[in-house]
Structure formats: structure tokens, C-alpha cells
Design a protein around this motif. Structure first.
Motif, PDB file in Angstrom:
ATOM      1  N   ASN A 123      82.664  52.060  27.156  1.00  0.00           N
ATOM      2  CA  ASN A 123      83.462  52.984  27.849  1.00  0.00           C
ATOM      3  C   ASN A 123      83.453  52.790  29.371  1.00  0.00           C
ATOM      4  OD1 ASN A 123      84.255  54.559  25.637  1.00  0.00           O
ATOM      5  ND2 ASN A 123      82.361  55.710  25.727  1.00  0.00           N
ATOM      6  N   GLU A 124      84.593  52.473  30.037  1.00  0.00           N
ATOM      7  CA  GLU A 124      84.645  52.231  31.481  1.00  0.00           C
ATOM      8  C   GLU A 124      83.895  51.040  31.816  1.00  0.00           C
ATOM      9  OE1 GLU A 124      84.378  55.773  34.276  1.00  0.00           O
ATOM     10  OE2 GLU A 124      84.077  56.757  32.534  1.00  0.00           O
ATOM     11  N   GLU A 144      89.046  53.818  28.899  1.00  0.00           N
ATOM     12  CA  GLU A 144      89.346  53.822  30.211  1.00  0.00           C
ATOM     13  C   GLU A 144      88.705  52.401  30.676  1.00  0.00           C
ATOM     14  OE1 GLU A 144      91.019  55.441  32.058  1.00  0.00           O
ATOM     15  OE2 GLU A 144      91.551  57.108  30.763  1.00  0.00           O
ATOM     16  N   SER A 145      88.699  51.351  29.957  1.00  0.00           N
ATOM     17  CA  SER A 145      88.025  49.904  30.276  1.00  0.00           C
ATOM     18  C   SER A 145      89.324  49.139  30.651  1.00  0.00           C
ATOM     19  CB  SER A 145      87.221  49.421  29.056  1.00  0.00           C
ATOM     20  OG  SER A 145      86.081  50.448  28.578  1.00  0.00           O
ATOM     21  N   THR A 146      88.646  47.838  31.176  1.00  0.00           N
ATOM     22  CA  THR A 146      89.476  46.859  31.694  1.00  0.00           C
ATOM     23  C   THR A 146      89.261  45.643  30.806  1.00  0.00           C
ATOM     24  OG1 THR A 146      89.430  47.696  33.994  1.00  0.00           O
ATOM     25  CG2 THR A 146      90.030  45.290  33.669  1.00  0.00           C
ATOM     26  N   LEU A 147      90.156  45.334  30.077  1.00  0.00           N
ATOM     27  CA  LEU A 147      90.176  43.641  29.350  1.00  0.00           C
ATOM     28  C   LEU A 147      91.021  42.772  30.109  1.00  0.00           C
ATOM     29  CD1 LEU A 147      89.248  46.308  27.138  1.00  0.00           C
ATOM     30  CD2 LEU A 147      90.349  44.877  25.452  1.00  0.00           C
ATOM     31  N   LYS A 148      90.315  41.660  30.021  1.00  0.00           N
ATOM     32  CA  LYS A 148      91.235  40.474  30.705  1.00  0.00           C
ATOM     33  C   LYS A 148      90.818  39.326  29.563  1.00  0.00           C
ATOM     34  CE  LYS A 148      91.186  41.905  35.516  1.00  0.00           C
ATOM     35  NZ  LYS A 148      91.019  41.669  36.841  1.00  0.00           N
ATOM     36  N   SER A 163      91.587  54.629  24.004  1.00  0.00           N
ATOM     37  CA  SER A 163      92.239  55.447  24.932  1.00  0.00           C
ATOM     38  C   SER A 163      92.135  55.133  26.531  1.00  0.00           C
ATOM     39  CB  SER A 163      91.605  56.929  24.705  1.00  0.00           C
ATOM     40  OG  SER A 163      91.937  57.334  23.460  1.00  0.00           O
ATOM     41  N   GLY A 164      93.216  55.061  27.074  1.00  0.00           N
ATOM     42  CA  GLY A 164      93.226  54.808  28.451  1.00  0.00           C
ATOM     43  C   GLY A 164      92.986  53.226  28.791  1.00  0.00           C
ATOM     44  N   THR A 165      92.896  52.417  27.813  1.00  0.00           N
ATOM     45  CA  THR A 165      92.653  50.933  27.979  1.00  0.00           C
ATOM     46  C   THR A 165      93.876  50.045  27.545  1.00  0.00           C
ATOM     47  OG1 THR A 165      90.337  51.317  27.580  1.00  0.00           O
ATOM     48  CG2 THR A 165      91.051  49.164  27.355  1.00  0.00           C
ATOM     49  N   SER A 166      94.528  49.434  28.651  1.00  0.00           N
ATOM     50  CA  SER A 166      95.621  48.513  28.353  1.00  0.00           C
ATOM     51  C   SER A 166      95.205  47.360  27.336  1.00  0.00           C
ATOM     52  CB  SER A 166      96.105  48.026  29.463  1.00  0.00           C
ATOM     53  OG  SER A 166      97.189  47.108  29.443  1.00  0.00           O
ATOM     54  N   TRP A 185     101.630  53.512  26.361  1.00  0.00           N
ATOM     55  CA  TRP A 185     101.827  52.418  27.159  1.00  0.00           C
ATOM     56  C   TRP A 185     100.981  51.257  27.318  1.00  0.00           C
ATOM     57  CZ3 TRP A 185      97.593  51.604  30.436  1.00  0.00           C
ATOM     58  CH2 TRP A 185      96.637  52.481  30.336  1.00  0.00           C
ATOM     59  N   ALA A 186      99.785  51.612  26.667  1.00  0.00           N
ATOM     60  CA  ALA A 186      98.698  50.468  26.711  1.00  0.00           C
ATOM     61  C   ALA A 186      99.118  49.474  25.545  1.00  0.00           C
ATOM     62  CB  ALA A 186      97.432  51.064  26.145  1.00  0.00           C
ATOM     63  N   VAL A 187     100.025  49.523  24.774  1.00  0.00           N
ATOM     64  CA  VAL A 187     100.191  48.683  23.724  1.00  0.00           C
ATOM     65  C   VAL A 187     101.456  47.489  24.193  1.00  0.00           C
ATOM     66  CG1 VAL A 187      99.288  50.112  21.794  1.00  0.00           C
ATOM     67  CG2 VAL A 187     101.863  50.157  22.313  1.00  0.00           C
ATOM     68  N   ARG A 188     101.924  47.859  25.350  1.00  0.00           N
ATOM     69  CA  ARG A 188     102.979  47.082  25.343  1.00  0.00           C
ATOM     70  C   ARG A 188     102.390  45.729  25.963  1.00  0.00           C
ATOM     71  NH1 ARG A 188     105.531  51.380  30.048  1.00  0.00           N
ATOM     72  NH2 ARG A 188     106.198  52.803  28.448  1.00  0.00           N
ATOM     73  N   ASP A 189     103.510  44.651  25.358  1.00  0.00           N
ATOM     74  CA  ASP A 189     102.941  43.192  25.556  1.00  0.00           C
ATOM     75  C   ASP A 189     101.656  42.903  24.853  1.00  0.00           C
ATOM     76  OD1 ASP A 189     105.290  42.558  27.086  1.00  0.00           O
ATOM     77  OD2 ASP A 189     104.167  43.358  28.952  1.00  0.00           O
TER      78      ASP A 189
END
Length: 210
Positions: A123-124, A144-148, A163-166, A185-189
Motif C-alpha cells: 500500500n502507498e 493508492e500505489s504507483t506502478l510503472k 483500489s486507487g491504483t492505476s 478509472w484505473a483499468v483504462r488502457d
């Protein structure tokens, strides 16, 4: 993903417990094997250019744990608290991380292969170039994490919570799940297979495909 840079020819066998005797809590260029570390509390331990094989960590709390260029093989890290962890060029092979917390962490160029990460918490957390391969990630928490540039290959993601993670620009099509917690919104693309897409259509749009 970048592999750990480990000078295996110069590694010295050493006990993990020696980290408590080091003034800077640093273990570097060492090989650790077949130890059990239970309910140990450490502040800012560091491991660099090392290998851990068959190690067992249970209920340990390592605050601001930093690991660089290290291999964990056949290790157990269960119900540990590694909040604020930093991992760079680290590889986990056939490891069990059930219930372990890596919240508020930073992971870059990290690989998990054939691991059990059930109930693990990210998380985060910032995950960059992190690969999950052939691993069990059921009930994973990644809020609420950031994946790149992360990879999910042939993983069990059932009941994982993003939840809250794109998930934008990521591919989950080779993974399996019956339910997945994720924001619309997080599952777009993000790439899914047909079965997964049907589930998401039903979840967000109430559409049932014939």
C-alpha cells in the motif's frame, strides 16, 4: 528487468545475526543460509550484493529496510513488517511472503518468480520495473500505489485489491482472477483477456455478455 549485480566469487558465508553487531547494520557481499530469525526488531538494516538461501523470517520488524543487488532463494518472510522498505535490483525466487507488509516502500528493478505473495501489502508503494512471474498473489493489497513498467505474468490475482491504483499500460491478460478490487478509472488502457473483460463489464457497467 535488471538482474542483481552480485560478485558471487567473493561472497563470504556469514550469519544474519551479525547485522546486529555491525555499527551501521550493514551486511555486504555475504552469503546467508538456513537460519531462522523470529520477531527481531531492527532500525534501518542494509543488505548489499548478497545472497540469502533457505532463510526464515517470521514476525520481524525491519524499519526502513534497504536491500540492493541481492538474491533471496527459497526463503520464507511471513508476517513481517518492512514498512518503508527500499529494494533495488533484488530477485526473489520460490519465496513465501504471506502477510508481509511493504507499505510506503520503493521497489525498482525487482523480480518475484514462483513466489507466494498472498495477503502481502504494497500500500502507498512505488513499484517501478517490478516483475511478478508465475506467482500466487491472492488477496494482495496494493492501495493508492504507483506502478510503472511492471509485469504480471501467469499470476493468481484472485481477490487482489488495487483500489486507487492505476493499472494503465499494464497487462493482466495472462493472469487469473474471479474477483478483483479496482477503481473503474484505473483499468483504462490496461490489457485484459476476454474472460476478464466480461467480468469488468459486469462489475462496472452491469453488462452480461452472451
Amino acid at each position: 528487468m535488471q538482474a542483481p549485480q552480485i560478485p558471487t566469487e567473493v561472497l563470504i558465508p556469514q550469519s544474519f545475526t551479525s547485522i546486529t553487531q555491525a555499527e551501521d547494520h550493514l551486511l555486504a557481499q555475504v552469503a546467508m543460509k538456513q537460519e531462522t530469525i523470529t520477531e527481531q526488531q531492527l532500525e534501518h538494516p542494509l543488505i548489499d550484493q548478497s545472497t540469502l538461501s533457505g532463510m526464515v523470517f517470521m514476525g520481524d520488524t525491519f524499519n526502513r529496510f534497504e536491500v540492493t543487488d541481492t538474491l533471496f532463494r527459497n526463503c520464507t518472510l511471513v508476517n513481517c513488517d518492512f514498512t518503508g522498505i527500499s529494494l533495488f535490483r533484488v530477485r526473489f525466487e520460490n519465496c513465501k511472503l504471506v502477510g508481509t507488509t511493504l507499505d510506503h516502500g520503493t521497489l525498482k528493478a525487482v523480480t518475484f518468480v514462483d513466489c507466494d505473495g498472498s495477503l502481502t501489502n504494497f500500500n502507498e508503494t512505488k513499484l517501478t520495473q517490478v516483475a511478478f512471474q508465475h506467482s500466487k498473489l491472492t488477496e494482495l493489497n496494493c492501495w493508492e500505489s504507483t506502478l510503472k513498467q511492471c509485469q504480471f505474468t501467469d499470476c493468481d490475482l484472485n481477490q487482489a485489491d488495487f483500489s486507487g491504483t492505476s493499472l494503465k499500460h499494464h497487462d493482466l491478460s495472462t493472469c487469473r482472477f474471479e474477483t478483483l478490487r479496482v477503481s473503474d478509472w484505473a483499468v483504462r488502457d490496461c490489457r485484459f483477456n476476454e474472460t476478464q473483460a466480461a467480468y469488468l463489464a459486469r462489475l462496472f457497467l452491469g453488462i452480461t455478455l452472451a
